[in-house]
Design a protein around this motif. Structure first.
Motif, PDB file in Angstrom:
ATOM      1  N   SER A 114       0.812  -1.222   0.000  1.00  0.00           N
ATOM      2  CA  SER A 114       0.000   0.000   0.000  1.00  0.00           C
ATOM      3  C   SER A 114       0.846   1.273   0.000  1.00  0.00           C
ATOM      4  N   SER A 115       2.131   1.149   0.154  1.00  0.00           N
ATOM      5  CA  SER A 115       3.018   2.313   0.192  1.00  0.00           C
ATOM      6  C   SER A 115       3.262   2.862  -1.212  1.00  0.00           C
ATOM      7  N   PRO A 116       3.286   4.183  -1.356  1.00  0.00           N
ATOM      8  CA  PRO A 116       3.653   4.743  -2.665  1.00  0.00           C
ATOM      9  C   PRO A 116       5.115   4.462  -3.020  1.00  0.00           C
ATOM     10  N   HIS A 117       5.875   3.958  -2.041  1.00  0.00           N
ATOM     11  CA  HIS A 117       7.300   3.676  -2.244  1.00  0.00           C
ATOM     12  C   HIS A 117       7.584   2.167  -2.267  1.00  0.00           C
ATOM     13  N   PHE A 118       6.551   1.351  -2.509  1.00  0.00           N
ATOM     14  CA  PHE A 118       6.715  -0.098  -2.526  1.00  0.00           C
ATOM     15  C   PHE A 118       7.866  -0.492  -3.457  1.00  0.00           C
ATOM     16  N   GLY A 119       8.771  -1.336  -2.953  1.00  0.00           N
ATOM     17  CA  GLY A 119       9.900  -1.820  -3.737  1.00  0.00           C
ATOM     18  C   GLY A 119      11.083  -0.868  -3.776  1.00  0.00           C
ATOM     19  N   ARG A 120      10.935   0.309  -3.214  1.00  0.00           N
ATOM     20  CA  ARG A 120      12.014   1.298  -3.220  1.00  0.00           C
ATOM     21  C   ARG A 120      13.066   0.923  -2.182  1.00  0.00           C
ATOM     22  N   ILE A 121      14.327   1.157  -2.516  1.00  0.00           N
ATOM     23  CA  ILE A 121      15.423   0.822  -1.605  1.00  0.00           C
ATOM     24  C   ILE A 121      16.041   2.084  -1.021  1.00  0.00           C
ATOM     25  N   ALA A 122      16.687   1.887   0.110  1.00  0.00           N
ATOM     26  CA  ALA A 122      17.552   2.906   0.702  1.00  0.00           C
ATOM     27  C   ALA A 122      18.851   2.205   1.043  1.00  0.00           C
ATOM     28  N   THR A 123      19.972   2.808   0.673  1.00  0.00           N
ATOM     29  CA  THR A 123      21.277   2.231   0.976  1.00  0.00           C
ATOM     30  C   THR A 123      22.127   3.267   1.691  1.00  0.00           C
ATOM     31  N   MET A 124      23.013   2.798   2.535  1.00  0.00           N
ATOM     32  CA  MET A 124      23.927   3.686   3.241  1.00  0.00           C
ATOM     33  C   MET A 124      25.103   2.869   3.767  1.00  0.00           C
ATOM     34  N   ARG A 125      26.188   3.552   4.024  1.00  0.00           N
ATOM     35  CA  ARG A 125      27.335   2.916   4.676  1.00  0.00           C
ATOM     36  C   ARG A 125      27.275   3.285   6.152  1.00  0.00           C
ATOM     37  N   LEU A 126      27.417   2.283   6.989  1.00  0.00           N
ATOM     38  CA  LEU A 126      27.480   2.495   8.425  1.00  0.00           C
ATOM     39  C   LEU A 126      28.839   2.013   8.901  1.00  0.00           C
ATOM     40  N   PHE A 178       7.992 -16.830  11.117  1.00  0.00           N
ATOM     41  CA  PHE A 178       7.473 -15.739  10.286  1.00  0.00           C
ATOM     42  C   PHE A 178       8.564 -15.046   9.476  1.00  0.00           C
ATOM     43  N   GLU A 179       9.809 -15.493   9.632  1.00  0.00           N
ATOM     44  CA  GLU A 179      10.915 -14.848   8.921  1.00  0.00           C
ATOM     45  C   GLU A 179      10.894 -15.230   7.445  1.00  0.00           C
ATOM     46  N   ARG A 180      11.164 -14.231   6.615  1.00  0.00           N
ATOM     47  CA  ARG A 180      11.239 -14.423   5.172  1.00  0.00           C
ATOM     48  C   ARG A 180      12.522 -13.772   4.680  1.00  0.00           C
ATOM     49  N   SER A 181      12.974 -14.187   3.492  1.00  0.00           N
ATOM     50  CA  SER A 181      14.172 -13.601   2.884  1.00  0.00           C
ATOM     51  C   SER A 181      13.867 -13.173   1.460  1.00  0.00           C
ATOM     52  N   LEU A 182      14.163 -11.920   1.181  1.00  0.00           N
ATOM     53  CA  LEU A 182      14.053 -11.340  -0.148  1.00  0.00           C
ATOM     54  C   LEU A 182      15.416 -11.492  -0.826  1.00  0.00           C
ATOM     55  N   LEU A 183      15.421 -11.916  -2.076  1.00  0.00           N
ATOM     56  CA  LEU A 183      16.654 -12.169  -2.808  1.00  0.00           C
ATOM     57  C   LEU A 183      17.501 -10.903  -2.926  1.00  0.00           C
ATOM     58  N   TRP A 184      18.692 -10.967  -2.381  1.00  0.00           N
ATOM     59  CA  TRP A 184      19.604  -9.817  -2.347  1.00  0.00           C
ATOM     60  C   TRP A 184      19.972  -9.322  -3.744  1.00  0.00           C
ATOM     61  N   SER A 185      19.991 -10.246  -4.715  1.00  0.00           N
ATOM     62  CA  SER A 185      20.435  -9.908  -6.072  1.00  0.00           C
ATOM     63  C   SER A 185      19.277  -9.768  -7.057  1.00  0.00           C
ATOM     64  N   ASP A 186      18.060  -9.605  -6.580  1.00  0.00           N
ATOM     65  CA  ASP A 186      16.898  -9.469  -7.457  1.00  0.00           C
ATOM     66  C   ASP A 186      17.115  -8.294  -8.412  1.00  0.00           C
ATOM     67  N   PRO A 187      17.136  -8.544  -9.721  1.00  0.00           N
ATOM     68  CA  PRO A 187      17.362  -7.454 -10.678  1.00  0.00           C
ATOM     69  C   PRO A 187      16.317  -6.343 -10.575  1.00  0.00           C
ATOM     70  N   ALA A 188      15.111  -6.676 -10.127  1.00  0.00           N
ATOM     71  CA  ALA A 188      14.057  -5.662  -9.994  1.00  0.00           C
ATOM     72  C   ALA A 188      14.417  -4.611  -8.944  1.00  0.00           C
ATOM     73  N   LEU A 189      15.248  -4.976  -7.971  1.00  0.00           N
ATOM     74  CA  LEU A 189      15.643  -4.038  -6.921  1.00  0.00           C
ATOM     75  C   LEU A 189      16.806  -3.160  -7.362  1.00  0.00           C
ATOM     76  N   ASN A 190      17.650  -3.691  -8.245  1.00  0.00           N
ATOM     77  CA  ASN A 190      18.783  -2.929  -8.781  1.00  0.00           C
ATOM     78  C   ASN A 190      19.678  -2.349  -7.676  1.00  0.00           C
ATOM     79  N   ILE A 191      20.023  -3.190  -6.701  1.00  0.00           N
ATOM     80  CA  ILE A 191      20.891  -2.757  -5.599  1.00  0.00           C
ATOM     81  C   ILE A 191      22.344  -2.836  -6.066  1.00  0.00           C
ATOM     82  N   ALA A 192      23.055  -1.742  -5.944  1.00  0.00           N
ATOM     83  CA  ALA A 192      24.466  -1.682  -6.363  1.00  0.00           C
ATOM     84  C   ALA A 192      25.354  -2.091  -5.184  1.00  0.00           C
ATOM     85  N   TRP A 193      25.350  -3.379  -4.878  1.00  0.00           N
ATOM     86  CA  TRP A 193      26.186  -3.896  -3.789  1.00  0.00           C
ATOM     87  C   TRP A 193      27.661  -3.680  -4.148  1.00  0.00           C
ATOM     88  N   PRO A 194      28.466  -3.125  -3.257  1.00  0.00           N
ATOM     89  CA  PRO A 194      29.901  -2.930  -3.541  1.00  0.00           C
ATOM     90  C   PRO A 194      30.687  -4.219  -3.293  1.00  0.00           C
TER      91      PRO A 194
END
Length: 180
Positions: free
Chosen positions: A89-101, A140-156
């Motif tokens: 229901s979020s207007p940001h469904f599927g959107r990612i946020a990345t940061m270095r900690l 209840f734990e689930r795992s979303l595929l880290w390398s899903d092309p739909a997410l386009n996460i630029a893992w370093p």
């Protein structure tokens, strides 16, 4: 506490005030009243601490029931941290946020309920702390595929990450259970 915007308006990067001198440093990592003033009025019920080697990728994890908001920080080393909005229901469904900690910056991230979360260790080792708003419930734990092309996460990454069996079996976003 300074709030720094991320790519998602609800995922916050938090920079605490650090008081340092020749003896070391002091910082307040959590103060319920101060966090409520930032819009994070959460009751934390569990603290977790993990240590991981370089190239370990943990995630992207979430709990479909008993969902957890997470306040995360690194106390040794450095990680690349990722949050994914899984609220249909979020207007940001599927959107990612990345940061270095990193332990050097003392910055923390607020990951709201309804997000998948994970991180990649960039340093030789990293120690990662997270406060959660609900208890761990493996059923209840689930795992979303880290390398899903739909997410386009630029893992370093240099090469392939070190993954658990659970994360190797993770599903792409199109097949995952998500929040309403």
């Amino acid at each position: 506490m300074q709030v720094i915007a991320t790519q998602h308006p609800e995922v916050l990067l938090l920079r605490p005030r650090v008081f340092g001198d020749a003896r070391g440093f002091f910082l307040e990592s959590y103060n319920r009243k101060a966090f409520a003033g930032l819009g994070i009025d959460a009751e934390f019920v569990q603290d977790n601490h993990s240590r991981s080697a370089k190239n370990v990728l943990r995630g992207l994890h979430y709990q479909i029931r008993q969902p957890q908001g997470k306040l995360v920080r690194v106390v040794a080393g450095e990680v690349f941290d990722v949050a994914v909005d899984l609220r249909r229901s979020s207007p940001h469904f599927g959107r990612i946020a990345t940061m270095r900690l990193s332990a050097d910056t003392h910055e923390m991230a607020w990951i709201p309920v309804g997000f998948a979360h994970g991180f990649l260790v960039l340093s030789e080792h990293a120690e990662f702390l997270y406060k959660t708003t609900d208890y761990y419930a493996p059923e209840f734990e689930r795992s979303l595929l880290w390398s899903d092309p739909a997410l386009n996460i630029a893992w370093p990454l240099d090469g392939e990450p070190l993954l658990s069996a659970k994360d190797q079996a993770a599903l792409p976003l199109t097949e995952c259970e998500v929040f309403v």
